[in-house]
Write a protein that holds these residues in place. Structure first.
Motif, short mmCIF file in Angstrom:
data_model
loop_
_atom_site.label_atom_id
_atom_site.label_comp_id
_atom_site.label_asym_id
_atom_site.label_seq_id
_atom_site.Cartn_x
_atom_site.Cartn_y
_atom_site.Cartn_z
N ALA A 41 0.83 -1.21 0.00
CA ALA A 41 0.00 0.00 0.00
C ALA A 41 0.86 1.25 0.00
CB ALA A 41 -0.93 -0.02 1.21
N LYS A 42 1.90 1.27 0.82
CA LYS A 42 2.79 2.43 0.87
C LYS A 42 3.48 2.65 -0.47
CE LYS A 42 3.78 2.27 5.80
NZ LYS A 42 4.80 2.03 6.81
N ILE A 43 3.93 1.56 -1.09
CA ILE A 43 4.61 1.68 -2.38
C ILE A 43 3.68 2.28 -3.42
CG2 ILE A 43 5.51 0.32 -4.31
CD1 ILE A 43 6.79 -1.53 -2.20
N PHE A 44 2.43 1.84 -3.47
CA PHE A 44 1.51 2.37 -4.48
C PHE A 44 1.08 3.80 -4.17
CE2 PHE A 44 1.15 -1.96 -6.04
CZ PHE A 44 1.18 -1.72 -7.39
N TRP A 45 0.99 4.18 -2.90
CA TRP A 45 0.70 5.58 -2.57
C TRP A 45 1.85 6.48 -3.02
CZ3 TRP A 45 -3.84 7.40 -1.92
CH2 TRP A 45 -4.83 6.67 -1.30
N ILE A 46 3.09 6.03 -2.79
CA ILE A 46 4.26 6.80 -3.23
C ILE A 46 4.30 6.88 -4.75
CG2 ILE A 46 6.79 6.79 -3.29
CD1 ILE A 46 6.65 5.59 -0.42
N LEU A 47 4.04 5.75 -5.43
CA LEU A 47 4.00 5.76 -6.89
C LEU A 47 2.92 6.69 -7.43
CD1 LEU A 47 4.55 2.04 -7.93
CD2 LEU A 47 5.98 3.99 -8.53
N GLY A 48 1.75 6.69 -6.78
CA GLY A 48 0.68 7.57 -7.21
C GLY A 48 1.06 9.04 -7.08
#
Length: 138
Positions: free
Chosen positions: A5-12
């Motif tokens: 979840a953290k990785i995808f929030w950062i990617l977003g």
């Protein structure tokens, strides 16, 4: 799942910044305005990253911590049933042949694409319905 979840929030957030910069630069330097293909694709990519991040965040709230969240977890802690697969299934082969023919059809000729669609539909239906009949029926 928490790390995912953290990785995808950062990617977003990264994709959002890049999309804004791309829109401003192409709007400034392109004589026809904002570029009509790249900008919508980057907006969609940003939305997809945020949607996956949101789905993972909601899954973390709803479910217990998994073995991957344990800092001192062992590999065997994640053992168990990974899915329900029927042995000796021919359906993945037909789906792969259909997908291959579809990709070949785009490059070589649309009539090949039509055969690919037929094979892919047959394979998908066979795969979905293989537990409804025959040896592996429930």
């Amino acid at each position: 799942m928490r790390a995912t979840a953290k990785i995808f929030w950062i990617l977003g957030a990264f994709f959002l910044a890049v999309t804004i910069a791309y829109g401003l630069l192409t709007g400034t330097f392109d004589p026809l305005g904002v570029e009509t293909v790249g900008f919508p694709v980057m907006v969609a990519l940003t939305g997809l990253a945020f949607m996956i991040g949101m789905a993972m965040s909601l899954a973390v709230r709803k479910n217990d911590l998994g073995p991957s969240e344990d800092m001192y977890g062992e590999v065997e802690a994640d053992a168990g049933v990974q899915g329900d697969f029927s042995p000796y299934s021919w359906a993945p082969l037909w789906v792969a042949v259909g997908a291959g023919l579809c990709f070949l059809g785009v490059a070589a000729g649309w009539w090949i694409f039509a055969f690919g669609v037929i094979f892919a539909i047959y394979g998908i239906l066979l795969w979905v319905l293989e537990f409804s009949r025959g040896q592996h029926a429930h």
